[in-house]
Design a protein around this motif. Structure first.
Motif, PDB file in Angstrom:
ATOM      1  N   GLY A 270       0.840  -1.234  -0.187  1.00 33.01           N
ATOM      2  CA  GLY A 270      -0.041   0.159   0.057  1.00 33.01           C
ATOM      3  C   GLY A 270       0.769   1.243  -0.177  1.00 33.01           C
ATOM      4  O   GLY A 270       0.269   2.625  -0.187  1.00 33.01           O
ATOM      5  N   LEU A 331       5.039  -2.230 -11.134  1.00 36.82           N
ATOM      6  CA  LEU A 331       5.040  -3.578 -11.378  1.00 36.82           C
ATOM      7  C   LEU A 331       4.962  -4.065 -12.737  1.00 36.82           C
ATOM      8  O   LEU A 331       4.120  -3.788 -13.593  1.00 36.82           O
ATOM      9  CB  LEU A 331       3.780  -4.455 -10.563  1.00 36.82           C
ATOM     10  CG  LEU A 331       3.767  -4.540  -9.279  1.00 36.82           C
ATOM     11  CD1 LEU A 331       2.740  -5.216  -8.686  1.00 36.82           C
ATOM     12  CD2 LEU A 331       4.967  -5.518  -8.875  1.00 36.82           C
ATOM     13  N   CYS A 401      -5.607  -4.650  -8.315  1.00 36.97           N
ATOM     14  CA  CYS A 401      -5.199  -4.060  -7.239  1.00 36.97           C
ATOM     15  C   CYS A 401      -6.437  -3.677  -6.317  1.00 36.97           C
ATOM     16  O   CYS A 401      -7.226  -2.975  -6.864  1.00 36.97           O
ATOM     17  CB  CYS A 401      -4.267  -3.003  -7.730  1.00 36.97           C
ATOM     18  SG  CYS A 401      -3.655  -2.049  -6.464  1.00 36.97           S
ATOM     19  N   ILE A 402      -6.122  -3.846  -4.991  1.00 29.19           N
ATOM     20  CA  ILE A 402      -7.157  -3.347  -4.098  1.00 29.19           C
ATOM     21  C   ILE A 402      -7.109  -2.012  -3.905  1.00 29.19           C
ATOM     22  O   ILE A 402      -7.951  -1.215  -3.538  1.00 29.19           O
ATOM     23  CB  ILE A 402      -7.014  -4.214  -2.803  1.00 29.19           C
ATOM     24  CG1 ILE A 402      -7.600  -5.530  -2.938  1.00 29.19           C
ATOM     25  CG2 ILE A 402      -7.716  -3.419  -1.499  1.00 29.19           C
ATOM     26  CD1 ILE A 402      -7.665  -6.417  -1.677  1.00 29.19           C
TER      27      ILE A 402
HETATM   28  C1  HEM Z   1       0.675   2.998  -8.052  1.00 28.45           C
HETATM   29  C2  HEM Z   1       0.295   2.242  -7.081  1.00 28.45           C
HETATM   30  C3  HEM Z   1       0.033   0.660  -7.427  1.00 28.45           C
HETATM   31  C4  HEM Z   1       0.550  -0.016  -8.327  1.00 28.45           C
HETATM   32  C5  HEM Z   1       1.139   0.262  -9.778  1.00 28.45           C
HETATM   33  C6  HEM Z   1       0.018  -1.374  -7.990  1.00 28.45           C
HETATM   34  C7  HEM Z   1      -0.158  -2.497  -8.855  1.00 28.45           C
HETATM   35  C8  HEM Z   1      -0.759  -3.873  -8.545  1.00 28.45           C
HETATM   36  C9  HEM Z   1      -0.791  -4.790  -9.417  1.00 28.45           C
HETATM   37  C10 HEM Z   1      -0.149  -4.958 -10.874  1.00 28.45           C
HETATM   38  C11 HEM Z   1      -1.104  -5.923  -8.744  1.00 28.45           C
HETATM   39  C12 HEM Z   1      -1.453  -7.395  -9.250  1.00 28.45           C
HETATM   40  C13 HEM Z   1      -2.839  -7.486  -9.960  1.00 28.45           C
HETATM   41  C14 HEM Z   1      -3.039  -8.955 -10.698  1.00 28.45           C
HETATM   42  O1  HEM Z   1      -2.038  -9.753 -10.836  1.00 28.45           O
HETATM   43  O2  HEM Z   1      -3.771  -8.901 -11.574  1.00 28.45           O
HETATM   44  C15 HEM Z   1      -1.642  -5.610  -7.287  1.00 28.45           C
HETATM   45  C16 HEM Z   1      -2.259  -6.238  -6.422  1.00 28.45           C
HETATM   46  C17 HEM Z   1      -2.522  -5.895  -5.081  1.00 28.45           C
HETATM   47  N1  HEM Z   1      -2.252  -4.547  -4.754  1.00 28.45           N
HETATM   48 FE1  HEM Z   1      -1.703  -2.893  -5.641  1.00 28.45          FE
HETATM   49  N2  HEM Z   1      -0.679  -1.487  -6.716  1.00 28.45           N
HETATM   50  C18 HEM Z   1      -0.364  -0.183  -6.341  1.00 28.45           C
HETATM   51  C19 HEM Z   1      -0.838   0.626  -5.070  1.00 28.45           C
HETATM   52  C20 HEM Z   1      -1.541  -0.229  -4.013  1.00 28.45           C
HETATM   53  C21 HEM Z   1      -2.126   0.418  -2.759  1.00 28.45           C
HETATM   54  C22 HEM Z   1      -2.203   1.691  -2.410  1.00 28.45           C
HETATM   55  C23 HEM Z   1      -2.654  -0.857  -2.054  1.00 28.45           C
HETATM   56  C24 HEM Z   1      -3.218  -0.590  -0.854  1.00 28.45           C
HETATM   57  C25 HEM Z   1      -3.667  -1.420  -0.038  1.00 28.45           C
HETATM   58  C26 HEM Z   1      -2.515  -2.145  -2.826  1.00 28.45           C
HETATM   59  C27 HEM Z   1      -2.823  -3.325  -2.544  1.00 28.45           C
HETATM   60  C28 HEM Z   1      -2.603  -4.552  -3.321  1.00 28.45           C
HETATM   61  C29 HEM Z   1      -2.986  -5.753  -2.842  1.00 28.45           C
HETATM   62  C30 HEM Z   1      -3.745  -6.178  -1.347  1.00 28.45           C
HETATM   63  C31 HEM Z   1      -2.826  -6.503  -4.216  1.00 28.45           C
HETATM   64  C32 HEM Z   1      -3.440  -8.120  -3.879  1.00 28.45           C
HETATM   65  C33 HEM Z   1      -4.574  -8.368  -4.851  1.00 28.45           C
HETATM   66  C34 HEM Z   1      -5.190  -9.754  -4.536  1.00 28.45           C
HETATM   67  O3  HEM Z   1      -4.174 -10.646  -4.512  1.00 28.45           O
HETATM   68  O4  HEM Z   1      -6.271 -10.176  -4.630  1.00 28.45           O
HETATM   69  N3  HEM Z   1      -1.684  -1.680  -4.097  1.00 28.45           N
HETATM   70  N4  HEM Z   1      -1.213  -4.123  -7.293  1.00 28.45           N
END
Ligand code: HEM
Length: 457
Positions: A270, A331, A401-402
């Motif tokens: 996050g 990512l 992404c959550i």
């Molecule tokens: C610019 C910022 C961010 C980027 C580029 C990003 C990108 C991503 C990506 C690419 C995934 C994988 C999705 C998939 O495989 O389909 C992901 C998963 C996730 N992200 Fe983010 N994210 C960002 C910010 C955040 C923030 C602020 C949080 C706050 C909680 C967060 C929490 C998560 C969580 C918990 C997952 C896992 C979801 C799952 O497995 O169901 N991310 N994110």
């Protein structure tokens, strides 16, 4: 039906391939894509292949398929050492869906909008510490802002002493992987040896233990409060309290270990990614004067003392943030999708256990979707609407992404706040390329900027 093409790497050369993956990740992807096309495989002779997919139709076929056809948690085991076994990121099926449902609400809708003033105020507070005219590493600022925000959103403890300790420890923990060399620890498990507090791995383990103790102390205190205060559920709206109160169908709540691993995942996922994205956004508006000028004009038209929520709706500002996440996605690939049984995609047949990497970077660099892909052009997002299979900074389907809405809100508000109050300059105004930072691609941690009070207006 066959597998796609890809390099044949004899065992002895495998180590060089890995070094390139760690130290020259963009060239690694681009060189193979140029040679083998937008779907290529690594290995696959003796064990299931690792496949990169940068083709929108291939990505669509995977993201619209029944999610139950794939295991995802298994492919993310490489980060188990950081998150723990119980993180939702490492789970699949019902457990994953249940935890997602619990965690999602505070990151969307009304509750999210409440954070806009908090983000604005934290940005003021952190940038007020800047010394005008003196170079400083910009990442320290963005990391402090995003970490403060997530601590408030997840724990509701921005002000507490424990929050300050967590901030210092988490920053130090993530700095363990802030260069390609230190990121090797993740890719070469034989380097994960505890040779005392001064060795990189030993230092990492000690920091992780200290963070664990602090989180468990917070869990104990909050559980005690929950038992003693009848009004607990209405007093606390942060995610931590929601997770504490949540029960499954059998009336069971999360164990302390489950709570710890999920809190740790939210704290790390996050803020670290958003901090990198913000450094890039500030880099682009500083490096390209015309982008900064257009942004300032748009902010001017909105007028002084506008509400942060109105700022977040500005079209050019939104386009700048979208383009920031397009050109260098933080990512480079979504979580690996591993088919549970043989599956056909784009005419290829992938055996059970193949690791399918949706390559966000290669997709975002496609000339047919993004003409002159190496150029930063926010206008492309105003002139055209991209489908979820053409633009993928936050992944998709049941793993999307959550925190995407929170991340975008933070990017827009922090960027608008900083550029309207300060004139930023890069210490060396040269083009900067991403380098590996753990599993992410980020600007070099030592990138320096100089701030001066803005005389704009
Ligand atoms: C610019 C910022 C961010 C980027 C580029 C990003 C990108 C991503 C990506 C690419 C995934 C994988 C999705 C998939 O495989 O389909 C992901 C998963 C996730 N992200 Fe983010 N994210 C960002 C910010 C955040 C923030 C602020 C949080 C706050 C909680 C967060 C929490 C998560 C969580 C918990 C997952 C896992 C979801 C799952 O497995 O169901 N991310 N994110």
């Amino acid at each position: 039906m066959t597998l796609p093409n890809g390099p044949k790497t004899p065992g002895i050369l495998e180590i060089f391939r890995r070094f390139k993956l760690i130290f020259r990740p963009l060239e690694y992807l681009e060189d193979y894509a140029q040679k083998y096309g937008d779907i290529f495989k690594i290995g696959g002779e003796k064990s299931p292949p690792f496949v990169y997919i940068g083709n929108p139709e291939g990505i669509k076929q995977i993201l619209t398929a029944d999610p139950e056809l794939f295991e995802v948690g298994r492919g993310s085991r490489i980060i188990r050492f950081l998150l723990g076994d119980n993180s939702l990121i490492l789970k699949d099926g019902d457990t994953h869906q249940r935890q997602r449902k619990l965690i999602m609400p505070p990151f969307h809708g009304e509750l999210l909008r409440n954070y806009s003033q908090l983000i604005w105020d934290i940005t003021d507070k952190v940038t007020d510490q800047w010394e005008m005219g003196k170079p400083f590493p910009i990442r320290c600022t963005t990391q402090e802002i995003t970490l403060r925000v997530i601590l408030q959103v997840v724990f509701g403890i921005e002000q507490k002493e424990r929050s300050q300790q967590l901030r210092q420890l988490i920053t130090a923990l993530l700095d363990s992987f802030d260069t390609p060399l230190s990121s090797s620890l993740i890719f070469f498990p034989f380097l994960q040896k505890d040779w005392g507090a001064r060795s990189p791995w030993g230092r990492f383990l000690r920091l992780k233990q200290q963070i664990k103790q602090l989180i468990h102390a917070e869990i104990r205190e909050r559980r005690a409060k929950m038992e003693n205060e009848e009004s607990f559920s209405s007093d606390y709206t942060d995610i931590f309290s929601l997770l504490l109160l949540a029960k499954d169908e059998d009336g069971q709540g999360m164990t302390d270990e489950e709570l710890h691993d999920n809190l740790m995942s939210l704290l790390l996922a996050g803020h670290e990614t958003t901090a990198s994205a913000l450094v890039w956004a500030l880099y682009w508006v500083t490096h390209l004067t015309e982008v900064r000028t257009k942004l300032l004009d748009e902010l001017d038209r909105l007028g002084e003392n506008s509400h942060p929520l109105d700022i977040a709706k500005l079209p050019y500002l939104s386009a700048v943030c979208d383009e920031t996440l397009r050109i260098y996605p933080v990512l480079p690939a979504a979580f690996l999708r591993m088919p549970k049984s043989s599956i056909e995609i784009m005419g290829y047949q992938f055996p059970e256990g193949s690791a399918l990497a949706l390559s966000i970077y290669l997709l975002h660099q496609r000339e047919d979707l993004y003409p002159q892909p190496k150029q930063f052009k926010p206008e492309r997002f105003i002139e055209r609407q991209y489908s979820p299979y053409e633009y993928l900074p936050f992944g998709g389907s049941n793993r999307r992404c959550i925190g995407s809405a929170l991340a975008l809100l933070e990017m827009k508000l922090v960027l608008a706040n900083i550029i309207s109050r300060f004139e930023l300059k890069l210490l060396n105004n040269r083009p900067v390329k991403p380098i590996r930072r753990g599993l992410t691609f980020a600007p070099p941690a030592k990138m320096q900027m100089v701030a001066n009070t803005s005389h704009h207006n």
